[in-house]
Design an enzyme around this catalytic site. Structure first.
Site, short mmCIF file in Angstrom:
data_model
loop_
_atom_site.label_atom_id
_atom_site.label_comp_id
_atom_site.label_asym_id
_atom_site.label_seq_id
_atom_site.Cartn_x
_atom_site.Cartn_y
_atom_site.Cartn_z
N GLN A 295 -50.50 30.06 61.64
CA GLN A 295 -49.51 30.02 62.82
C GLN A 295 -48.13 30.06 62.56
O GLN A 295 -47.44 29.40 61.57
CB GLN A 295 -49.82 28.57 63.40
CG GLN A 295 -49.28 28.54 65.10
CD GLN A 295 -50.08 29.67 65.80
OE1 GLN A 295 -51.07 29.94 65.73
NE2 GLN A 295 -49.27 30.18 66.74
N LYS B 167 -57.22 28.05 70.23
CA LYS B 167 -57.82 28.82 69.66
C LYS B 167 -59.24 28.26 68.98
O LYS B 167 -60.14 28.97 68.86
CB LYS B 167 -57.07 29.40 68.09
CG LYS B 167 -55.86 30.44 68.76
CD LYS B 167 -54.94 30.50 67.57
CE LYS B 167 -53.83 31.46 68.02
NZ LYS B 167 -52.64 31.61 67.03
N ASP C 185 -54.64 38.30 62.03
CA ASP C 185 -53.44 38.51 63.12
C ASP C 185 -52.97 39.97 62.90
O ASP C 185 -52.13 40.27 63.54
CB ASP C 185 -52.35 37.61 62.40
CG ASP C 185 -52.16 36.28 63.40
OD1 ASP C 185 -52.47 36.13 64.66
OD2 ASP C 185 -52.07 35.30 62.57
N1 GUN Z 1 -47.21 32.52 66.99
C1 GUN Z 1 -47.22 33.11 68.37
N2 GUN Z 1 -48.29 34.00 68.27
C2 GUN Z 1 -48.80 33.90 67.07
C3 GUN Z 1 -49.95 34.77 66.78
O1 GUN Z 1 -50.65 35.49 67.42
N3 GUN Z 1 -50.39 34.18 65.65
C4 GUN Z 1 -49.87 33.60 64.74
N4 GUN Z 1 -50.45 33.39 63.67
N5 GUN Z 1 -48.94 32.99 65.07
C5 GUN Z 1 -48.19 33.01 66.16
#
Ligand code: GUN
Length: 283
Positions: free
Chosen positions: A96, A52, A119
């Protein structure tokens, strides 16, 4: 010929467009910024977060890293989120997942300002999605819909079968497909005769976390397959939840792993952050 739904090509196109939007924001003295909160040292999470950051830097999006120890208290995490919520230089907040056991993930998700919830996991944003009034969408489901649209795959009137009912993929993609007039079946680990249902799918979305779970006999010829999986097989090779070698020849279209859904998730995250930043200039 099977059509490959290539997420790398589309995400590249989206990221080029984002660069221009970010330049415009900078001309208005707005520096779009995403706060990324990572708790503990989960291996997969570290890789996701690194990807990211890399993608954000590449388009000129600022990221602020908050790395908290595995033992951090819920109170301390909530205090950080409260601070980020009121910081006008931060446009998006991402925590996350998964979080360590001592932390209530639902409480943390609900603490994020819905207007900074890149998200789309906040209960308000999930509720708006299910009411067909989406505000901020979960990135992976959003990326899947964009990939289908890019390939002129119309889901209206189609039978979409989803394997997996997670809050991150299964449930929100069901809502998006329903909003787009598909007939939706959600299957999961307790579903009786799951493979009978997958065989009925015009569009099959697989998010089980089980390597090569879907085989040739589980699909109808001409199906459109979206594979959200990301697993290592016995030899250490990255594979999806669908046995690509078996299924691809009978599918009308299929996402590869890697290079299908994964790059789209990140592109949607960047795009959502830019959208939130554009609100500051009335865009
Ligand atoms: N863990 C696995 N996929 C995601 C996601 O798209 N966003 C977040 N914040 N955590 C994750």
């Amino acid at each position: 010929m099977t059509e490959i739904l290539d997420g790398r090509i589309l995400s590249y196109k989206i990221r080029q467009q984002l660069k221009q939007r970010i330049t415009r924001l900078q001309e208005h003295k707005v520096i779009p910024a995403l706060a990324v909160v990572l708790v503990g040292s989960d291996n997969a999470s570290q890789i996701y977060v690194r990807n990211k950051h890399r993608a954000a830097a590449e388009v000129g999006l600022t990221t602020h890293d908050f790395k908290l120890p595995e033992t951090v208290t819920e109170e301390a995490l909530l205090a950080l989120i409260a601070k980020l919520n009121v910081d006008s230089s931060i446009h998006g907040i991402l925590v996350q997942l998964p979080l360590p056991r001592q932390i209530n993930a639902a409480k943390v998700t609900a603490a994020i300002d819905p207007a900074k919830d890149v998200d789309g996991f906040h209960p308000l944003n999930i509720g708006q999605l299910f009411l067909n009034n989406p505000q901020s969408l979960p990135c992976t489901p959003h990326g899947i819909m964009r990939l289908l649209a890019e390939h002129q795959i119309d889901v209206a009137r189609k039978h979409a079968v989803i394997v997996g009912r997670s809050n991150i993929v299964g449930r929100p993609i069901a809502a998006l497909l329903l909003n787009a007039d598909a007939t939706v079946t959600i299957t999961h680990s307790k579903t009786v005769n799951l493979r009978e249902l997958t065989r009925q799918a015009d569009i099959l979305i697989v998010a089980t976390g089980r390597a090569e779970f879907i085989k040739r006999a589980d699909v109808k010829p001409g199906v459109v397959v979206v594979d959200v999986g990301m697993n290592r097989d016995a030899t250490g090779k990255l594979v999806g939840d669908v046995d690509f070698t078996e299924v691809a020849p009978v599918a009308a279209a299929i996402t590869p792993v890697p290079g299908g859904v994964g790059p789209m998730t990140i592109a949607m995250l960047l795009e959502q952050t830019v959208k939130f930043a554009e609100r500051q200039i009335g865009g």
